[in-house]
Design a protein around this motif. Sequence first.
Motif, PDB file in Angstrom:
ATOM      1  N   PHE A 157       2.256   7.707  49.044  1.00  0.00           N
ATOM      2  CA  PHE A 157       3.648   7.624  48.612  1.00  0.00           C
ATOM      3  C   PHE A 157       4.040   8.913  47.901  1.00  0.00           C
ATOM      4  O   PHE A 157       3.226   9.540  47.231  1.00  0.00           O
ATOM      5  CB  PHE A 157       3.858   6.448  47.648  1.00  0.00           C
ATOM      6  CG  PHE A 157       3.645   5.107  48.289  1.00  0.00           C
ATOM      7  CD1 PHE A 157       4.670   4.468  48.946  1.00  0.00           C
ATOM      8  CD2 PHE A 157       2.406   4.499  48.240  1.00  0.00           C
ATOM      9  CE1 PHE A 157       4.470   3.239  49.547  1.00  0.00           C
ATOM     10  CE2 PHE A 157       2.194   3.273  48.832  1.00  0.00           C
ATOM     11  CZ  PHE A 157       3.229   2.639  49.491  1.00  0.00           C
ATOM     12  N   SER A 158       5.297   9.274  48.025  1.00  0.00           N
ATOM     13  CA  SER A 158       5.832  10.421  47.292  1.00  0.00           C
ATOM     14  C   SER A 158       6.384   9.921  45.958  1.00  0.00           C
ATOM     15  O   SER A 158       6.620   8.724  45.792  1.00  0.00           O
ATOM     16  CB  SER A 158       6.949  11.079  48.106  1.00  0.00           C
ATOM     17  OG  SER A 158       8.078  10.226  48.147  1.00  0.00           O
ATOM     18  N   ASP A 171       8.108  15.872  43.785  1.00  0.00           N
ATOM     19  CA  ASP A 171       8.502  16.221  45.150  1.00  0.00           C
ATOM     20  C   ASP A 171       9.837  16.966  45.109  1.00  0.00           C
ATOM     21  O   ASP A 171      10.576  16.976  46.071  1.00  0.00           O
ATOM     22  CB  ASP A 171       8.562  14.989  46.050  1.00  0.00           C
ATOM     23  CG  ASP A 171       9.557  13.945  45.573  1.00  0.00           C
ATOM     24  OD1 ASP A 171      10.259  14.191  44.578  1.00  0.00           O
ATOM     25  OD2 ASP A 171       9.626  12.873  46.189  1.00  0.00           O
ATOM     26  N   THR A 172      10.129  17.550  43.980  1.00  0.00           N
ATOM     27  CA  THR A 172      11.343  18.297  43.628  1.00  0.00           C
ATOM     28  C   THR A 172      12.540  17.389  43.369  1.00  0.00           C
ATOM     29  O   THR A 172      13.550  17.862  42.878  1.00  0.00           O
ATOM     30  CB  THR A 172      11.733  19.379  44.671  1.00  0.00           C
ATOM     31  OG1 THR A 172      12.153  18.757  45.873  1.00  0.00           O
ATOM     32  CG2 THR A 172      10.581  20.337  44.933  1.00  0.00           C
ATOM     33  N   ALA A 173      12.428  16.111  43.672  1.00  0.00           N
ATOM     34  CA  ALA A 173      13.513  15.178  43.379  1.00  0.00           C
ATOM     35  C   ALA A 173      13.133  14.266  42.217  1.00  0.00           C
ATOM     36  O   ALA A 173      13.923  14.048  41.304  1.00  0.00           O
ATOM     37  CB  ALA A 173      13.858  14.348  44.608  1.00  0.00           C
ATOM     38  N   VAL A 217      -0.977  18.653  45.706  1.00  0.00           N
ATOM     39  CA  VAL A 217      -2.036  17.778  45.210  1.00  0.00           C
ATOM     40  C   VAL A 217      -1.812  16.368  45.749  1.00  0.00           C
ATOM     41  O   VAL A 217      -0.674  15.960  45.995  1.00  0.00           O
ATOM     42  CB  VAL A 217      -2.069  17.770  43.660  1.00  0.00           C
ATOM     43  CG1 VAL A 217      -0.840  17.110  43.085  1.00  0.00           C
ATOM     44  CG2 VAL A 217      -3.314  17.100  43.133  1.00  0.00           C
ATOM     45  N   VAL A 218      -2.908  15.675  45.963  1.00  0.00           N
ATOM     46  CA  VAL A 218      -2.866  14.256  46.305  1.00  0.00           C
ATOM     47  C   VAL A 218      -3.799  13.559  45.326  1.00  0.00           C
ATOM     48  O   VAL A 218      -4.957  13.945  45.183  1.00  0.00           O
ATOM     49  CB  VAL A 218      -3.322  13.992  47.755  1.00  0.00           C
ATOM     50  CG1 VAL A 218      -3.389  12.500  48.033  1.00  0.00           C
ATOM     51  CG2 VAL A 218      -2.392  14.665  48.745  1.00  0.00           C
ATOM     52  N   GLU A 278       1.977  14.163  55.111  1.00  0.00           N
ATOM     53  CA  GLU A 278       2.807  13.193  54.395  1.00  0.00           C
ATOM     54  C   GLU A 278       3.488  13.843  53.198  1.00  0.00           C
ATOM     55  O   GLU A 278       4.653  13.591  52.911  1.00  0.00           O
ATOM     56  CB  GLU A 278       1.966  12.006  53.915  1.00  0.00           C
ATOM     57  CG  GLU A 278       1.339  11.202  55.035  1.00  0.00           C
ATOM     58  CD  GLU A 278      -0.057  11.696  55.384  1.00  0.00           C
ATOM     59  OE1 GLU A 278      -0.465  12.793  54.950  1.00  0.00           O
ATOM     60  OE2 GLU A 278      -0.747  10.987  56.134  1.00  0.00           O
ATOM     61  N   ALA A 279       2.749  14.697  52.489  1.00  0.00           N
ATOM     62  CA  ALA A 279       3.319  15.369  51.322  1.00  0.00           C
ATOM     63  C   ALA A 279       4.410  16.344  51.753  1.00  0.00           C
ATOM     64  O   ALA A 279       5.457  16.437  51.120  1.00  0.00           O
ATOM     65  CB  ALA A 279       2.233  16.099  50.540  1.00  0.00           C
TER      66      ALA A 279
END
Length: 147
Positions: A37-38, A77-79, A100-101, A129-130
Amino acid sequence: MKPRHKRAAIIAGGLAALGIAAYLVLNAFQSNLVFFFSPTQVFAGEAPKNRAFRIGGLVKEGTVKRDNLTVAFVVTDTAKEVPVSYTGILPDLFKEGKGVVAQGKLDENGHFTATEVLAKHDENYMPPEAKAALDQAQIQKTIKSLK
């Protein structure tokens, strides 16, 4: 017992054993399944509450705080941003501003406690996904700024 009944019993026993084996395999698979997930998806409530999952994005600049083996940082995620804490040795490539994950669980306060941290392996790599999550967040940010 007639041969016909014996054959039916063997087939029934085989099917029962096959069913049990399939159940055990699927149960083991489900308990080891970890979704990605982000931070935006985490804020939207899409991430599971009491189950391990992976969160990915960028380590926000200026947020890495170290206390012996415990490290606190923010994944963005910049948001949206999610605070993360991890106790252990970080990968050598873990740096601020890099991908990073982290795998772990989210608590009720929105803080992610990682059990594993994975850093990107070279300057061009980012998990698909990232990258997709970052691109989507950037698009949404651009749309909001145009309104």
